[in-house]
Design a protein around this motif. Structure first.
Motif, PDB file in Angstrom:
ATOM      1  N   ALA A  50       0.835  -1.201   0.000  1.00  0.00           N
ATOM      2  CA  ALA A  50       0.000   0.000   0.000  1.00  0.00           C
ATOM      3  C   ALA A  50       0.872   1.254   0.000  1.00  0.00           C
ATOM      4  O   ALA A  50       0.593   2.217  -0.726  1.00  0.00           O
ATOM      5  CB  ALA A  50      -0.920  -0.009   1.217  1.00  0.00           C
ATOM      6  N   ARG A  51       1.932   1.235   0.800  1.00  0.00           N
ATOM      7  CA  ARG A  51       2.835   2.381   0.870  1.00  0.00           C
ATOM      8  C   ARG A  51       3.547   2.590  -0.462  1.00  0.00           C
ATOM      9  O   ARG A  51       3.671   3.712  -0.944  1.00  0.00           O
ATOM     10  CB  ARG A  51       3.859   2.161   1.982  1.00  0.00           C
ATOM     11  N   GLN A  57       6.727   4.193  -5.220  1.00  0.00           N
ATOM     12  CA  GLN A  57       7.979   3.451  -5.104  1.00  0.00           C
ATOM     13  C   GLN A  57       7.939   2.215  -5.994  1.00  0.00           C
ATOM     14  O   GLN A  57       6.865   1.772  -6.403  1.00  0.00           O
ATOM     15  CB  GLN A  57       8.205   3.028  -3.653  1.00  0.00           C
ATOM     16  N   PRO A  58       9.087   1.625  -6.281  1.00  0.00           N
ATOM     17  CA  PRO A  58       9.090   0.394  -7.073  1.00  0.00           C
ATOM     18  C   PRO A  58       8.349  -0.718  -6.335  1.00  0.00           C
ATOM     19  O   PRO A  58       8.335  -0.760  -5.108  1.00  0.00           O
ATOM     20  CB  PRO A  58      10.569   0.051  -7.235  1.00  0.00           C
ATOM     21  N   ALA A  59       7.737  -1.580  -7.104  1.00  0.00           N
ATOM     22  CA  ALA A  59       6.941  -2.665  -6.530  1.00  0.00           C
ATOM     23  C   ALA A  59       7.833  -3.663  -5.791  1.00  0.00           C
ATOM     24  O   ALA A  59       8.993  -3.853  -6.125  1.00  0.00           O
ATOM     25  CB  ALA A  59       6.173  -3.378  -7.625  1.00  0.00           C
ATOM     26  N   ILE A  60       7.252  -4.286  -4.792  1.00  0.00           N
ATOM     27  CA  ILE A  60       7.950  -5.315  -4.034  1.00  0.00           C
ATOM     28  C   ILE A  60       7.932  -6.593  -4.872  1.00  0.00           C
ATOM     29  O   ILE A  60       6.900  -6.953  -5.438  1.00  0.00           O
ATOM     30  CB  ILE A  60       7.251  -5.552  -2.690  1.00  0.00           C
ATOM     31  N   THR A  61       9.034  -7.295  -4.929  1.00  0.00           N
ATOM     32  CA  THR A  61       9.108  -8.526  -5.718  1.00  0.00           C
ATOM     33  C   THR A  61       9.174  -9.738  -4.793  1.00  0.00           C
ATOM     34  O   THR A  61       9.486  -9.614  -3.603  1.00  0.00           O
ATOM     35  CB  THR A  61      10.356  -8.523  -6.622  1.00  0.00           C
TER      36      THR A  61
END
Length: 115
Positions: A50-51, A57-61
């Motif tokens: 969500a943050r 920001q770049p997506a979490i992988t």
């Protein structure tokens, strides 16, 4: 196989030999509920997603999650999918009913094709 049984082989009959798990054995009564560590991870990843979405920001992988939590890549993928599903369900639950577009079944309206 019948020849073995006729010869007295009891390997395929745990009820006769006492092998295998016994009903009522306290060693077989592990807690079966959700794991608290999994729920904590899910909440953290959901908050991070969500943050990241709000701040651009770049997506979490999955690779990031696998390294952070020391789990397999597949487990990290499952965790990421569950977090995305939580994010999709959260906004729907917060929306009040009736704020969507008006349709004929929702009552009279002077706008749109449903007059």
């Amino acid at each position: 196989m019948q020849a073995r049984i006729d010869a007295g082989d009891q390997r395929h009959h745990p009820e006769r030999t006492g092998a295998g798990r016994q009903p009522g054995d306290p060693r077989n009564r592990a807690p079966r509920g959700p794991r608290s560590s999994t729920q904590a991870r899910l909440q953290e990843v959901t908050a991070d997603l969500a943050r990241a979405g709000a701040e651009g920001q770049p997506a979490i992988t999955a690779a990031d999650l696998a390294q952070r939590y020391d789990v397999s890549h597949r487990t990290a993928e499952r965790l990421l999918a569950a977090a995305r599903q939580e994010l999709q369900q959260a906004p729907r639950a917060e929306q009040p009913i009736g704020d969507g577009p008006r349709h004929a079944r929702n009552g009279p309206s002077n706008e749109g094709p449903f007059l």
